[in-house]
Scaffold this motif. Structure first.
Motif, PDB file in Angstrom:
ATOM      1  N   ALA A 101     -37.387  71.759  17.643  1.00 42.36           N
ATOM      2  CA  ALA A 101     -38.624  72.518  17.551  1.00 42.36           C
ATOM      3  C   ALA A 101     -38.418  73.931  17.030  1.00 42.36           C
ATOM      4  CB  ALA A 101     -39.309  72.557  18.908  1.00 42.36           C
ATOM      5  N   VAL A 102     -37.215  74.456  17.231  1.00 44.47           N
ATOM      6  CA  VAL A 102     -36.930  75.834  16.836  1.00 44.47           C
ATOM      7  C   VAL A 102     -36.610  75.902  15.354  1.00 44.47           C
ATOM      8  CG1 VAL A 102     -35.426  77.810  17.230  1.00 44.47           C
ATOM      9  CG2 VAL A 102     -36.082  76.339  19.144  1.00 44.47           C
ATOM     10  N   ALA A 103     -37.165  76.884  14.677  1.00 46.17           N
ATOM     11  CA  ALA A 103     -36.930  77.036  13.244  1.00 46.17           C
ATOM     12  C   ALA A 103     -35.513  77.534  12.975  1.00 46.17           C
ATOM     13  CB  ALA A 103     -37.942  78.003  12.639  1.00 46.17           C
ATOM     14  N   SER A 104     -35.011  77.225  11.798  1.00 49.17           N
ATOM     15  CA  SER A 104     -33.672  77.630  11.399  1.00 49.17           C
ATOM     16  C   SER A 104     -33.645  77.973   9.919  1.00 49.17           C
ATOM     17  CB  SER A 104     -32.673  76.503  11.681  1.00 49.17           C
ATOM     18  OG  SER A 104     -31.389  76.807  11.151  1.00 49.17           O
ATOM     19  N   MET A 105     -32.705  78.857   9.550  1.00 48.16           N
ATOM     20  CA  MET A 105     -32.510  79.211   8.150  1.00 48.16           C
ATOM     21  C   MET A 105     -31.254  78.558   7.584  1.00 48.16           C
ATOM     22  SD  MET A 105     -33.516  83.271   8.197  1.00 48.16           S
ATOM     23  CE  MET A 105     -32.473  83.687   9.590  1.00 48.16           C
ATOM     24  N   ASN A 106     -30.580  77.763   8.391  1.00 49.40           N
ATOM     25  CA  ASN A 106     -29.305  77.172   8.020  1.00 49.40           C
ATOM     26  C   ASN A 106     -29.509  75.758   7.495  1.00 49.40           C
ATOM     27  OD1 ASN A 106     -26.729  76.137   7.860  1.00 49.40           O
ATOM     28  ND2 ASN A 106     -26.056  77.009   9.791  1.00 49.40           N
ATOM     29  N   ALA A 107     -29.181  75.562   6.233  1.00 51.12           N
ATOM     30  CA  ALA A 107     -29.415  74.260   5.598  1.00 51.12           C
ATOM     31  C   ALA A 107     -28.662  73.135   6.305  1.00 51.12           C
ATOM     32  CB  ALA A 107     -29.014  74.306   4.131  1.00 51.12           C
ATOM     33  N   THR A 108     -27.523  73.434   6.877  1.00 51.70           N
ATOM     34  CA  THR A 108     -26.718  72.393   7.518  1.00 51.70           C
ATOM     35  C   THR A 108     -27.379  71.846   8.780  1.00 51.70           C
ATOM     36  OG1 THR A 108     -25.439  73.980   8.826  1.00 51.70           O
ATOM     37  CG2 THR A 108     -24.594  73.428   6.642  1.00 51.70           C
ATOM     38  N   GLU A 109     -28.376  72.534   9.293  1.00 51.01           N
ATOM     39  CA  GLU A 109     -29.060  72.092  10.502  1.00 51.01           C
ATOM     40  C   GLU A 109     -30.265  71.204  10.189  1.00 51.01           C
ATOM     41  OE1 GLU A 109     -29.914  75.489  12.913  1.00 51.01           O
ATOM     42  OE2 GLU A 109     -27.807  76.048  13.123  1.00 51.01           O
ATOM     43  N   PHE A 110     -30.508  70.953   8.916  1.00 48.82           N
ATOM     44  CA  PHE A 110     -31.608  70.081   8.507  1.00 48.82           C
ATOM     45  C   PHE A 110     -31.026  68.730   8.084  1.00 48.82           C
ATOM     46  CE2 PHE A 110     -35.320  72.892   8.333  1.00 48.82           C
ATOM     47  CZ  PHE A 110     -34.711  74.131   8.489  1.00 48.82           C
ATOM     48  N   GLY A 111     -31.548  67.674   8.679  1.00 44.70           N
ATOM     49  CA  GLY A 111     -30.938  66.371   8.455  1.00 44.70           C
ATOM     50  C   GLY A 111     -31.684  65.460   7.519  1.00 44.70           C
ATOM     51  N   ASN A 112     -32.875  65.863   7.096  1.00 44.69           N
ATOM     52  CA  ASN A 112     -33.687  65.011   6.253  1.00 44.69           C
ATOM     53  C   ASN A 112     -34.250  65.847   5.122  1.00 44.69           C
ATOM     54  OD1 ASN A 112     -35.093  62.760   5.356  1.00 44.69           O
ATOM     55  ND2 ASN A 112     -36.795  63.061   6.769  1.00 44.69           N
ATOM     56  N   TRP A 113     -34.056  65.399   3.887  1.00 44.93           N
ATOM     57  CA  TRP A 113     -34.423  66.180   2.713  1.00 44.93           C
ATOM     58  C   TRP A 113     -35.269  65.363   1.745  1.00 44.93           C
ATOM     59  CZ3 TRP A 113     -32.781  71.285   1.948  1.00 44.93           C
ATOM     60  CH2 TRP A 113     -31.844  71.773   2.889  1.00 44.93           C
ATOM     61  N   GLY A 114     -36.153  66.045   1.056  1.00 44.12           N
ATOM     62  CA  GLY A 114     -36.881  65.419  -0.030  1.00 44.12           C
ATOM     63  C   GLY A 114     -36.063  65.438  -1.310  1.00 44.12           C
ATOM     64  N   GLU A 115     -36.646  64.902  -2.382  1.00 47.88           N
ATOM     65  CA  GLU A 115     -35.949  64.813  -3.663  1.00 47.88           C
ATOM     66  C   GLU A 115     -36.091  66.091  -4.491  1.00 47.88           C
ATOM     67  OE1 GLU A 115     -34.149  61.518  -2.772  1.00 47.88           O
ATOM     68  OE2 GLU A 115     -33.961  62.312  -4.808  1.00 47.88           O
ATOM     69  N   GLY A 116     -37.021  66.934  -4.131  1.00 47.87           N
ATOM     70  CA  GLY A 116     -37.187  68.209  -4.818  1.00 47.87           C
ATOM     71  C   GLY A 116     -38.282  68.179  -5.864  1.00 47.87           C
ATOM     72  N   THR A 117     -38.809  69.354  -6.169  1.00 41.72           N
ATOM     73  CA  THR A 117     -39.800  69.526  -7.228  1.00 41.72           C
ATOM     74  C   THR A 117     -39.422  70.763  -8.026  1.00 41.72           C
ATOM     75  OG1 THR A 117     -42.172  69.687  -7.725  1.00 41.72           O
ATOM     76  CG2 THR A 117     -41.417  70.850  -5.770  1.00 41.72           C
ATOM     77  N   LYS A 118     -39.488  70.655  -9.334  1.00 40.33           N
ATOM     78  CA  LYS A 118     -39.009  71.716 -10.225  1.00 40.33           C
ATOM     79  C   LYS A 118     -40.080  72.772 -10.430  1.00 40.33           C
ATOM     80  CE  LYS A 118     -36.497  73.722 -13.449  1.00 40.33           C
ATOM     81  NZ  LYS A 118     -35.284  74.510 -13.102  1.00 40.33           N
ATOM     82  N   VAL A 119     -39.671  74.028 -10.285  1.00 35.70           N
ATOM     83  CA  VAL A 119     -40.549  75.166 -10.531  1.00 35.70           C
ATOM     84  C   VAL A 119     -39.904  76.041 -11.600  1.00 35.70           C
ATOM     85  CG1 VAL A 119     -41.543  77.265  -9.572  1.00 35.70           C
ATOM     86  CG2 VAL A 119     -41.528  75.157  -8.211  1.00 35.70           C
ATOM     87  N   THR A 120     -40.663  76.344 -12.635  1.00 36.92           N
ATOM     88  CA  THR A 120     -40.177  77.206 -13.706  1.00 36.92           C
ATOM     89  C   THR A 120     -41.153  78.357 -13.894  1.00 36.92           C
ATOM     90  OG1 THR A 120     -39.157  75.322 -14.833  1.00 36.92           O
ATOM     91  CG2 THR A 120     -39.456  77.336 -16.110  1.00 36.92           C
ATOM     92  N   VAL A 121     -40.624  79.572 -13.858  1.00 38.42           N
ATOM     93  CA  VAL A 121     -41.450  80.761 -14.038  1.00 38.42           C
ATOM     94  C   VAL A 121     -41.007  81.445 -15.326  1.00 38.42           C
ATOM     95  CG1 VAL A 121     -42.253  82.915 -13.051  1.00 38.42           C
ATOM     96  CG2 VAL A 121     -41.604  81.010 -11.545  1.00 38.42           C
ATOM     97  N   SER A 122     -41.905  81.537 -16.278  1.00 36.75           N
ATOM     98  CA  SER A 122     -41.583  82.166 -17.554  1.00 36.75           C
ATOM     99  C   SER A 122     -41.945  83.640 -17.502  1.00 36.75           C
ATOM    100  CB  SER A 122     -42.322  81.479 -18.687  1.00 36.75           C
ATOM    101  OG  SER A 122     -43.715  81.634 -18.533  1.00 36.75           O
ATOM    102  N   SER A 123     -41.202  84.439 -18.243  1.00 42.09           N
ATOM    103  CA  SER A 123     -41.442  85.894 -18.244  1.00 42.09           C
ATOM    104  C   SER A 123     -42.451  86.283 -19.300  1.00 42.09           C
ATOM    105  CB  SER A 123     -40.130  86.623 -18.491  1.00 42.09           C
ATOM    106  OG  SER A 123     -39.545  86.207 -19.703  1.00 42.09           O
TER     107      SER A 123
END
Length: 123
Positions: A101-123
């Protein structure tokens, strides 16, 4: 474990806003969630996290004041509202689930991940 599917990525211009969504196939209650991002050849970087009750949120210094993490437990969906975007925000963004229930900033403490979505920001 639940399947996490991110959506909402795309190409935007600097200064624009974008909202990412992460749909979970299972119940998100009692789990904390997070958003991370990763560029090719770089380590995965913490972006934001929220406790299951949404009482506690954490943000990376680089996005604080520009990004907002939120969750909709009724619809099992996590969001990342991004505003005032800059080219340095360009990455693949991943949502992750932590069976605590407690939030964390450590990636190693997360056991389930999505496949990701690409974000591109142009200047």
């Amino acid at each position: 474990q639940a399947q996490l599917v991110e959506s909402g990525g795309g190409l935007v211009q600097a200064g624009d806003s974008l909202r990412l969504s992460c749909a979970a196939s299972g119940d998100m209650k009692m789990y904390s969630m997070g958003w991370f991002r990763q560029a090719p050849g770089k380590e995965r970087e913490f972006v934001a996290a929220v406790s299951w009750s949404a009482v506690t949120t954490y943000y990376a210094d680089s996005v604080k004041g520009r990004f907002t993490i939120s969750g909709d437990n009724a619809n099992n969906t996590l969001y990342l509202q991004m505003s005032a975007m800059i080219p340095e925000d360009t990455d693949v963004y991943y949502c992750a689930e932590r069976r605590w229930a407690v939030a964390s900033m450590n990636a190693t403490e997360f056991g389930n991940w999505g496949e990701g979505t690409k974000v591109t920001v142009s200047s």
